[in-house]
Design a protein around this motif. Structure first.
Motif, PDB file in Angstrom:
ATOM      1  N   GLN A  52      -3.008  -2.770   1.923  1.00 39.70           N
ATOM      2  CA  GLN A  52      -1.933  -2.204   2.436  1.00 39.70           C
ATOM      3  C   GLN A  52      -1.449  -2.899   3.696  1.00 39.70           C
ATOM      4  OE1 GLN A  52      -0.404   0.999   0.842  1.00 39.70           O
ATOM      5  NE2 GLN A  52      -1.319  -0.164  -0.866  1.00 39.70           N
ATOM      6  N   SER A  60       1.206  -2.684   7.141  1.00 42.09           N
ATOM      7  CA  SER A  60       2.171  -1.871   7.931  1.00 42.09           C
ATOM      8  C   SER A  60       2.921  -2.794   8.818  1.00 42.09           C
ATOM      9  CB  SER A  60       1.524  -0.925   9.131  1.00 42.09           C
ATOM     10  OG  SER A  60       0.710  -0.007   8.221  1.00 42.09           O
ATOM     11  N   ARG A  76       7.718   2.604  11.327  1.00 42.11           N
ATOM     12  CA  ARG A  76       6.386   1.935  10.746  1.00 42.11           C
ATOM     13  C   ARG A  76       6.302   2.083   9.317  1.00 42.11           C
ATOM     14  NH1 ARG A  76       2.722  -0.872  13.227  1.00 42.11           N
ATOM     15  NH2 ARG A  76       0.789  -1.291  12.443  1.00 42.11           N
ATOM     16  N   TRP A  77       6.458   1.284   8.686  1.00 42.47           N
ATOM     17  CA  TRP A  77       6.467   1.437   7.309  1.00 42.47           C
ATOM     18  C   TRP A  77       5.298   0.635   6.845  1.00 42.47           C
ATOM     19  CZ3 TRP A  77      10.789   3.891   5.356  1.00 42.47           C
ATOM     20  CH2 TRP A  77      11.873   3.861   5.970  1.00 42.47           C
ATOM     21  N   THR A  78       4.433   1.373   5.671  1.00 37.00           N
ATOM     22  CA  THR A  78       3.155   1.037   5.307  1.00 37.00           C
ATOM     23  C   THR A  78       3.323   1.055   3.703  1.00 37.00           C
ATOM     24  OG1 THR A  78       2.070   1.978   6.941  1.00 37.00           O
ATOM     25  CG2 THR A  78       0.946   1.471   4.970  1.00 37.00           C
ATOM     26  N   GLY A  79       2.927  -0.310   2.834  1.00 39.35           N
ATOM     27  CA  GLY A  79       2.797  -0.318   1.669  1.00 39.35           C
ATOM     28  C   GLY A  79       2.608  -1.630   1.402  1.00 39.35           C
ATOM     29  N   LEU A 133       8.179  -5.180   2.104  1.00 39.09           N
ATOM     30  CA  LEU A 133       7.141  -3.975   1.632  1.00 39.09           C
ATOM     31  C   LEU A 133       7.885  -3.353   0.598  1.00 39.09           C
ATOM     32  CD1 LEU A 133       5.566  -2.925   4.985  1.00 39.09           C
ATOM     33  CD2 LEU A 133       4.906  -4.945   3.447  1.00 39.09           C
ATOM     34  N   ALA A 144       7.436   0.131   0.181  1.00 44.55           N
ATOM     35  CA  ALA A 144       6.618   1.005   1.306  1.00 44.55           C
ATOM     36  C   ALA A 144       6.348   2.316   0.522  1.00 44.55           C
ATOM     37  CB  ALA A 144       7.623   1.472   2.322  1.00 44.55           C
ATOM     38  N   ARG A 183       4.623   4.693   2.557  1.00 40.75           N
ATOM     39  CA  ARG A 183       4.393   5.622   3.777  1.00 40.75           C
ATOM     40  C   ARG A 183       5.278   5.010   4.837  1.00 40.75           C
ATOM     41  NH1 ARG A 183      -0.421   8.678   2.916  1.00 40.75           N
ATOM     42  NH2 ARG A 183      -0.582   9.064   5.068  1.00 40.75           N
ATOM     43  N   VAL A 184       5.806   6.156   5.719  1.00 44.29           N
ATOM     44  CA  VAL A 184       6.592   6.024   6.984  1.00 44.29           C
ATOM     45  C   VAL A 184       5.900   6.792   7.927  1.00 44.29           C
ATOM     46  CG1 VAL A 184       8.321   7.647   6.098  1.00 44.29           C
ATOM     47  CG2 VAL A 184       8.792   5.783   7.648  1.00 44.29           C
ATOM     48  N   ILE A 243      11.456  -2.157   1.711  1.00 41.06           N
ATOM     49  CA  ILE A 243      11.828  -2.190   3.263  1.00 41.06           C
ATOM     50  C   ILE A 243      11.879  -3.558   3.516  1.00 41.06           C
ATOM     51  CG2 ILE A 243       9.731  -1.550   4.124  1.00 41.06           C
ATOM     52  CD1 ILE A 243      13.063  -0.604   5.632  1.00 41.06           C
TER      53      ILE A 243
END
Length: 398
Positions: A291, A293, A309-312, A357, A359, A361-362, A378
Motif C-alpha cells: 500500500q 499513500s 491523502r489517498w492510499t492504495g 494509484l 485508491a 482509502r482516503v 487517483i
C-alpha cells in the motif's frame, strides 16, 4: 465625428450622424435614434480600449486554460502518449484559472458592451458591403462570447438546460470567439493603437470612476468565487457554487453512487486486470498488496479542487503483475451502468507515475460509496472526470 469634452464633470451631447450621409427617416428620430440620445462622455474610444485590454487578457487566459482542459480530457491520438503527469497540481491551477478568468470576464463584457452600445443605433446601419461584414463579424463575436460565458457559468452549477452537449459546444464556441476577436482586432488595430496610451485622450473624472468601479466589480467577483480552487481564499468563498471542504469524508462529489447506479456493490466483486497474464483480485487481496499513500488533489472542470491523502496500490504495480512492460497504457472500466466517462483510457505517462494509484482509502478511511468504493483511480495532473470511480476492470491496451 465625435469629440471629447474637457474634464468639466458635465456630460455633453454627442453627434452620431455623419452630415455627409442621409439622416434616419423621421419615424426613427426618436428614442435611441434621436440626435444627442447618448450624453455620457464615456462612450468613446479610450474607455473602450482600456476595458478591451482587460477583457482581452481574461479571454486569452480563459481560452488557453480551457484548451488545456479539453486536450487533457480528449487528446488526439498523437498527443495522448505525451501528456505530462507532472506537475501534480497542473490541472488544479489551469482549470482554476479557467473558471476564475471566465467569471471575471462577465463584468468586463458588461462594461465593454455598455461603452460601445450606442453604435448599435448608428445610421445608416451599413455604409458599404465591407462595413456590413464588419458589423456582422462583431455580432458573431459578441454572440459567441456571451454564449461561451453563459454556458460556462451554468456548467459550474452543473445545470444544463439545453439539448446540445456542453463540452463540445463550449470548445467550438471558444474557437469561434477567438477567431472573431482576431478579425475584430485586425480591423480596429489603427483605432486601438491610437488610444492605447493614456496620453491619447484627455483625462476624464468619469472615466476614472467608471474604470475604478469596473475593477472593483471584477475584484469582488474573483474574491467571492476563487476560494473553490485557491485554498487561502476559501474563507471568502461566498458565491462559488461549490465548497471544496463539504461532502462525504470532507470532499465534494459531482456524481453520487445513486446517480451512477452503484449504490450496491456486488458481494462477489473482483478487480479484473487484463494483460499478457490476466488475473482477478478480491478487495481483501488488493488490501494485502503493498500500500502506498500520496497527497493528491482532485480537480474538476467546474473549477473546484481539494487535496486529500489517498492510499492504495500503484497502477504500475497492477500492470506489471499482469505481465505488461513499462510504457503500457490502460483502459479502465467502471461499475456504473452508463455515462460518458464510464470507460477511461490512461496514457503510459500516468500509469508509470509512482503517484498514480488504485485508491482503496482516503484520509485514513475506507472510500465512501460516493467516492468510488470499492476502488477508484487517483492520478496527478488529471481532470476529475478521468479519476474513475467504482473500478471493475483494468485492461492493458498498449
Amino acid at each position: 465625428m465625435e469629440t471629447e469634452p474637457a474634464d468639466s464633470g458635465r456630460p455633453a451631447a454627442r453627434r452620431r450622424y455623419d452630415p455627409r450621409l442621409p439622416a434616419p427617416p423621421a419615424f426613427l428620430r426618436r428614442g435611441p435614434w434621436r440626435e444627442g440620445a447618448f450624453t455620457s462622455p464615456l462612450h468613446e474610444p479610450r474607455t473602450v480600449v482600456v476595458v478591451g485590454r482587460w477583457l482581452g487578457g481574461a479571454l486569452l487566459v480563459c481560452f488557453l486554460t480551457g484548451l488545456t482542459s479539453h486536450l487533457l480530457q480528449d487528446p488526439p491520438g498523437w498527443l495522448a502518449p505525451h501528456l505530462p503527469a507532472r506537475p501534480v497540481n497542473g490541472y488544479r491551477v489551469t482549470q482554476g484559472l479557467h473558471v476564475i478568468s471566465g467569471l471575471a470576464a462577465i463584468p468586463l463584457v458588461g462594461a465593454k458592451l455598455w461603452a460601445v452600445y450606442p453604435r448599435l443605433f448608428e445610421w445608416p446601419p451599413a455604409r458599404s458591403v465591407l462595413h456590413a461584414l464588419e458589423r456582422l463579424g462583431i455580432a458573431l463575436l459578441v454572440a459567441a462570447v456571451l454564449m461561451e460565458l453563459f454556458t460556462g457559468l451554468l456548467n459550474t452549477l452543473q445545470w444544463y438546460p439545453w439539448p446540445f452537449p456542453f463540452r463540445q459546444t463550449h470548445y467550438w464556441l471558444g474557437w469561434t470567439a477567438v477567431g472573431g476577436l482576431l478579425v475584430h482586432l485586425s480591423v480596429k488595430a489603427p483605432l486601438i493603437a491610437g488610444h492605447w496610451w493614456r496620453r491619447a485622450a484627455p483625462a476624464l473624472a468619469q472615466r476614472r470612476a467608471f474604470l475604478t468601479a469596473t475593477t472593483a466589480a471584477v475584484g469582488a467577483v474573483t474574491l467571492v468565487t476563487a476560494g473553490q480552487s485557491v485554498p487561502w481564499l476559501r474563507p471568502l468563498d461566498l458565491l462559488a457554487p461549490r465548497r471544496p471542504d463539504i461532502g462525504p469524508q470532507g470532499l465534494p462529489v459531482n456524481r453520487t453512487a445513486a446517480q451512477a447506479g452503484t449504490v450496491t456493490v456486488p458481494a462477489d466483486w473482483r478487480l479484473s486486470v487484463d494483460g499478457p497474464v490476466p488475473y482477478r483480485l478480491t478487495l481483501a487481496e488488493l488490501g494485502e498488496l503493498p500500500q502506498v499513500s500520496a497527497e493528491l488533489p482532485i480537480s474538476c472542470v467546474e473549477g473546484w479542487s481539494a487535496t486529500a491523502r489517498w492510499t492504495g496500490v500503484r497502477m504500475a504495480e497492477l500492470v506489471r503483475r499482469a505481465g505488461a512492460p513499462p510504457g503500457s497504457a490502460v483502459r479502465v472500466t467502471s461499475l456504473e451502468a452508463e455515462g460518458p466517462y464510464r470507460v477511461m483510457e490512461m496514457p503510459a505517462t500516468y500509469v508509470d507515475d509512482p503517484l498514480t494509484l488504485l485508491a482503496l482509502r482516503v484520509d485514513g478511511g475506507v472510500l465512501d460509496a460516493d467516492h468510488g468504493f470499492p476502488a477508484r483511480v487517483i492520478a496527478p495532473n488529471r481532470p476529475g472526470v478521468l479519476q474513475t470511480k467504482w473500478v471493475a476492470r483494468i485492461e492493458v491496451i498498449a
